[in-house]
Design a protein around this motif. Structure first.
Motif, PDB file in Angstrom:
ATOM      1  N   SER A 190      -4.478   1.297   7.359  1.00  0.00           N
ATOM      2  CA  SER A 190      -3.005   1.296   7.476  1.00  0.00           C
ATOM      3  C   SER A 190      -2.392   0.110   6.754  1.00  0.00           C
ATOM      4  O   SER A 190      -1.475   0.263   5.941  1.00  0.00           O
ATOM      5  CB  SER A 190      -2.574   1.161   8.941  1.00  0.00           C
ATOM      6  N   LEU A 191      -2.900  -1.074   7.080  1.00  0.00           N
ATOM      7  CA  LEU A 191      -2.311  -2.292   6.523  1.00  0.00           C
ATOM      8  C   LEU A 191      -2.555  -2.397   5.020  1.00  0.00           C
ATOM      9  O   LEU A 191      -1.692  -2.864   4.272  1.00  0.00           O
ATOM     10  CB  LEU A 191      -2.883  -3.523   7.236  1.00  0.00           C
ATOM     11  N   ALA A 192      -3.730  -1.928   4.580  1.00  0.00           N
ATOM     12  CA  ALA A 192      -4.042  -1.986   3.146  1.00  0.00           C
ATOM     13  C   ALA A 192      -3.095  -1.083   2.354  1.00  0.00           C
ATOM     14  O   ALA A 192      -2.581  -1.475   1.297  1.00  0.00           O
ATOM     15  CB  ALA A 192      -5.494  -1.576   2.906  1.00  0.00           C
ATOM     16  N   ILE A 193      -2.839   0.127   2.883  1.00  0.00           N
ATOM     17  CA  ILE A 193      -1.908   1.051   2.206  1.00  0.00           C
ATOM     18  C   ILE A 193      -0.530   0.402   2.127  1.00  0.00           C
ATOM     19  O   ILE A 193       0.117   0.382   1.080  1.00  0.00           O
ATOM     20  CB  ILE A 193      -1.812   2.399   2.973  1.00  0.00           C
ATOM     21  N   ASN A 194      -0.087  -0.165   3.248  1.00  0.00           N
ATOM     22  CA  ASN A 194       1.244  -0.776   3.284  1.00  0.00           C
ATOM     23  C   ASN A 194       1.355  -1.937   2.304  1.00  0.00           C
ATOM     24  O   ASN A 194       2.306  -2.018   1.522  1.00  0.00           O
ATOM     25  CB  ASN A 194       1.562  -1.253   4.700  1.00  0.00           C
ATOM     26  N   ALA A 195       0.355  -2.829   2.332  1.00  0.00           N
ATOM     27  CA  ALA A 195       0.414  -4.016   1.464  1.00  0.00           C
ATOM     28  C   ALA A 195       0.422  -3.611  -0.008  1.00  0.00           C
ATOM     29  O   ALA A 195       1.220  -4.116  -0.805  1.00  0.00           O
ATOM     30  CB  ALA A 195      -0.775  -4.926   1.752  1.00  0.00           C
ATOM     31  N   ALA A 196      -0.448  -2.651  -0.368  1.00  0.00           N
ATOM     32  CA  ALA A 196      -0.573  -2.239  -1.777  1.00  0.00           C
ATOM     33  C   ALA A 196       0.735  -1.640  -2.298  1.00  0.00           C
ATOM     34  O   ALA A 196       1.213  -1.995  -3.380  1.00  0.00           O
ATOM     35  CB  ALA A 196      -1.712  -1.235  -1.927  1.00  0.00           C
ATOM     36  N   PHE A 197       1.334  -0.748  -1.502  1.00  0.00           N
ATOM     37  CA  PHE A 197       2.525  -0.053  -2.004  1.00  0.00           C
ATOM     38  C   PHE A 197       3.802  -0.899  -1.870  1.00  0.00           C
ATOM     39  O   PHE A 197       4.750  -0.698  -2.622  1.00  0.00           O
ATOM     40  CB  PHE A 197       2.673   1.320  -1.346  1.00  0.00           C
ATOM     41  N   THR A 198       3.803  -1.849  -0.938  1.00  0.00           N
ATOM     42  CA  THR A 198       4.938  -2.781  -0.879  1.00  0.00           C
ATOM     43  C   THR A 198       4.917  -3.652  -2.128  1.00  0.00           C
ATOM     44  O   THR A 198       5.949  -3.876  -2.768  1.00  0.00           O
ATOM     45  CB  THR A 198       4.840  -3.675   0.381  1.00  0.00           C
ATOM     46  N   PHE A 199       3.719  -4.092  -2.478  1.00  0.00           N
ATOM     47  CA  PHE A 199       3.532  -4.920  -3.677  1.00  0.00           C
ATOM     48  C   PHE A 199       3.997  -4.157  -4.917  1.00  0.00           C
ATOM     49  O   PHE A 199       4.766  -4.650  -5.731  1.00  0.00           O
ATOM     50  CB  PHE A 199       2.049  -5.294  -3.790  1.00  0.00           C
ATOM     51  N   LEU A 200       3.536  -2.897  -5.030  1.00  0.00           N
ATOM     52  CA  LEU A 200       3.919  -2.055  -6.169  1.00  0.00           C
ATOM     53  C   LEU A 200       5.426  -1.854  -6.231  1.00  0.00           C
ATOM     54  O   LEU A 200       6.034  -1.938  -7.296  1.00  0.00           O
ATOM     55  CB  LEU A 200       3.254  -0.680  -6.038  1.00  0.00           C
ATOM     56  N   SER A 201       6.023  -1.580  -5.035  1.00  0.00           N
ATOM     57  CA  SER A 201       7.450  -1.240  -5.024  1.00  0.00           C
ATOM     58  C   SER A 201       8.318  -2.392  -5.518  1.00  0.00           C
ATOM     59  O   SER A 201       9.430  -2.172  -5.985  1.00  0.00           O
ATOM     60  CB  SER A 201       7.890  -0.812  -3.618  1.00  0.00           C
ATOM     61  N   SER A 202       7.805  -3.620  -5.406  1.00  0.00           N
ATOM     62  CA  SER A 202       8.637  -4.734  -5.858  1.00  0.00           C
ATOM     63  C   SER A 202       8.665  -4.819  -7.388  1.00  0.00           C
ATOM     64  O   SER A 202       9.533  -5.470  -7.956  1.00  0.00           O
ATOM     65  CB  SER A 202       8.143  -6.050  -5.261  1.00  0.00           C
TER      66      SER A 202
END
Length: 692
Positions: A190-202
């Motif tokens: 869960s946290l890995a998916i969130n961190a990766a895509f939050t990073f990408l979205s920026s």
């Protein structure tokens, strides 16, 4: 890595100085069982017999004392199991579950509450904080992102809802998987998916891709809430559970405060960014999105050092691993208390009968993706079975009542949370419009305008040989006016329109006065040269500071409610807490009728948030306690998914009434809260219950 000689194994478990010497290979053995050498030998060869299927999750280590009698029958009962009625097997499993629940409660009490639980508390708290941050991110970046990505109001609305949509799917899917793959593993996913895509979205520039990244990061973070509460509850004893799960809820509030503070300190600094060419811009709001991923990353790193939930491991028959973890919890707490000599006295823990074993696929069968496909479909089918199990006769009533309470709570809470800032903005706009200046029949000639005109209406004016240079129009309307031989250069405008005007021999050079800003105008011999590039949408000038302040105060106002609910959770019980909190919140809603100014709205918002938090905390606790271990995260996931669906509905319904009427949102919110609160009083009280 090859088994050592069995005698060596039995030598390793010598009883010395009143404690067991346990070797490092992860197995332990309790009690004096002379017959065990031979059985260990048979266990070593088990799984290497070609006729035998190896079951995943089947216990394959030093055997339990209980198994010895069965082993002497040379695994005959295993054959019998295949022909036994599934109902019998399930009944036996239920009986085992009952015994395990009581034994586990005693073990956790022996392990004590100390350093281990507090460490886990902060690690899981960071994960919960990431969930709190996620809810606020979009609201904070919208005023800046809309300019960067040129978002229409429907696009903005979609961006707000997409996060909840992701969370809804994530809660159900990842919550369900946590009951099959383990709490720790699924929380890491869960946290890995969130961190990766939050990073990408920026970093992404386009609206579509940004939307997609927020959807997937929402999906990741959606799984944290169900898993965190299931995971933490399984390390807590009965008398600590309500209180400490409530303390854990405080991190959601800390997430809100963190997001508000970071937005306030980062977003207004437009200089904190860089550009690459004309197309790629990395503005300050993108820095803010990156900073918001920090709690998630911190939790992800810290989780690596925490063990899996032993309750979950016992559920799937992994006795030794569970024992080792419980011993670790015991030893950590005893060392911290200054009693390192205290021995962990538990030697054998009841494990429930494994019924739904599914066959491990041999690596020789089919191609790798066929094997993965079988694994994935099997796991998803098990998750689906778990979902349906929550609606079987035994749990149906509880599930349906909880579903209504979660939904009504989410509808009113999330609906109002969006409605408050919208109403505050509406009051600001009303106040702004009341200060408008009106100019009638003014005649201006040979004049140069090089300053800002704001909040004005000009009617029946005549402008001849005037220059408008390097200036800004803000909320200005020209009606029935004449412009002749005028020159506009480097003009910026927002919410500015020319209605029924006549424009003769006038030049517009490098302006953003686009075609749609001239309504029913006659343009004679006028030329437009080199229009300003960029977005053709007028954005409202947002009072960013106020938005951050409202969210900050809303998050902070939850603190007293959080403390009170944590201290009283085990004293007055979950049910009275939910019912009482929802009914008090409903009363707060009624007072909103008297909120006719910004400050009144902010005050009532704080009161409402503070009153409703106790219900949220008690809901989290009771949801964890009402379901058995192998269904806990699934049930929490379903209910939390429903909660996010309520949030989507609440957001959409409430925001559509801003500026039209206050009656509908207030009546809807308060009636939902009263209905949910009264229904909650019918739920069973779980305060005295062991964790099934």
């Amino acid at each position: 890595d090859g088994y050592r000689d069995t005698n060596q194994v039995s030598d390793d478990y010598r009883y010395q100085d009143g404690s067991y010497d346990t070797p490092n290979d992860g197995y332990y053995r309790g009690g004096d069982e002379p017959a065990q050498d031979e059985d260990a030998q048979s266990d070593v060869t088990e799984g290497h017999d070609e006729d035998d299927e190896v079951y995943e999750g089947e216990y394959q280590g030093i055997p339990h004392p209980d198994d010895i009698k069965e082993k002497q029958k040379k695994r005959a009962p295993a054959v019998d199991d295949e022909y036994r009625d599934r109902a019998d097997l399930m009944a036996e499993r239920m009986e085992d579950e009952e015994q395990l629940a009581h034994q586990y409660e005693n073990i956790i009490e022996e392990c004590g509450h100390g350093r281990f639980q507090w460490t886990l508390f902060f690690v899981l708290g960071l994960a919960l904080m990431a969930d709190g941050v996620e809810v606020f991110v979009v609201g904070f970046v919208l005023p800046s992102a809309e300019k960067d990505m040129c978002l229409s109001s429907s696009n903005k609305g979609m961006l707000g809802l997409i996060v909840y949509l992701g969370m809804m799917v994530g809660a159900v899917l990842l919550g369900g998987l946590a009951d099959k793959l383990g709490r720790k593993q699924c929380l890491i996913i869960s946290l890995a998916i969130n961190a990766a895509f939050t990073f990408l979205s920026s970093f992404v520039q386009g609206y579509g891709f940004f939307l997609f990244c927020r959807l997937i990061s929402g999906l990741g973070i959606g799984g944290t809430l169900p898993i965190v509460f299931a995971y933490f509850s399984e390390f807590l004893s009965r008398e600590k559970r309500g209180e400490h799960l409530s303390w854990l809820c405080m991190f959601w509030m800390i997430g809100g405060i963190y997001a508000s503070a970071m937005a306030w300190s980062i977003i207004p600094h437009y200089g904190w960014g860089f550009s690459m060419g004309t197309k790629y811009h990395f503005h300050s709001w993108r820095v803010f999105v990156l900073v918001c991923a920090l709690p998630c990353i911190a939790s992800l790193v810290a989780l690596k050092f925490m063990p899996e939930s032993p309750r979950f491991l016992l559920e799937i028959g992994k006795h030794d691993e569970a024992w080792m973890i419980l011993k670790q919890v015991h030893d950590t707490n005893m060392r911290a208390k200054g009693e390192p000599e205290r021995v962990f006295t538990v030697s054998y823990i009841k494990t429930p009968k494994q019924v739904d074993e599914f066959i491990e696929i041999q690596s020789s069968t089919g191609t790798w993706y066929q094997r993965w496909l079988v694994r994935i479909t099997t796991t998803l089918k098990q998750v689906w079975d778990n979902v349906l199990y929550c609606l079987t006769a035994q749990y149906r009533m509880n599930t349906l009542m909880l579903a209504v309470v979660w939904f009504t709570m989410a509808l009113s809470y999330y609906g109002l949370i969006v409605w408050f800032p919208d109403m505050i903005r509406y009051f600001q706009d009303e106040a702004y419009e009341s200060r408008v200046k009106i100019f009638d029949e003014e005649e201006v000639s040979h004049f140069t305008f090089n300053f800002t005109l704001e909040n004005q209406i000009h009617r029946n004016g005549e402008y001849r040989n005037d220059k408008f240079i390097g200036m800004k129009f803000k909320e200005v309307r020209f009606e029935d006016s004449l412009f002749e031989d005028c020159y506009f250069e480097d003009v910026r405008s927002s919410e500015t329109f020319f209605e029924n005007c006549t424009i003769i021999s006038t030049v517009f050079y490098n302006t953003d006065l686009y075609e749609h800003k001239f309504i029913n105008c006659r343009l004679i011999n006028s030329t437009f040269m080199k229009e300003k590039e960029g977005c053709h949408i007028d954005f409202e000038e947002d009072n960013d500071f106020l938005i951050y302040l409202v969210s900050f105060l809303g998050s902070l106002s939850v603190l007293p409610g959080n403390i009170i609910s944590a201290l009283l959770m085990d004293k007055i019980g979950r049910i009275k807490m939910i019912g009482g909190s929802m009914l008090i919140s409903a009363v707060c809603c009624f007072f909103l009728f008297f909120g006719n100014s910004e400050s009144a709205m902010i005050g009532w918002q704080c009161l409402f948030c503070g009153a409703s938090i106790a219900a949220w905390n008690a809901l989290d606790v009771i949801t964890v306690e009402l379901y058995p271990t192998d269904k806990r995260a699934t049930a929490f996931g379903i209910l939390n998914g429903l909660c996010k669906f309520g949030a989507i509905l609440g957001n959409s319904i409430f925001s559509s009434f801003v500026g039209i009427t206050k009656v509908v949102p207030i009546l809807l919110a308060s009636s939902a809260l009263v209905g949910g609160g009264l229904l909650a009083l019918r739920l069973p009280e779980t305060r005295e219950q062991v964790l099934m």
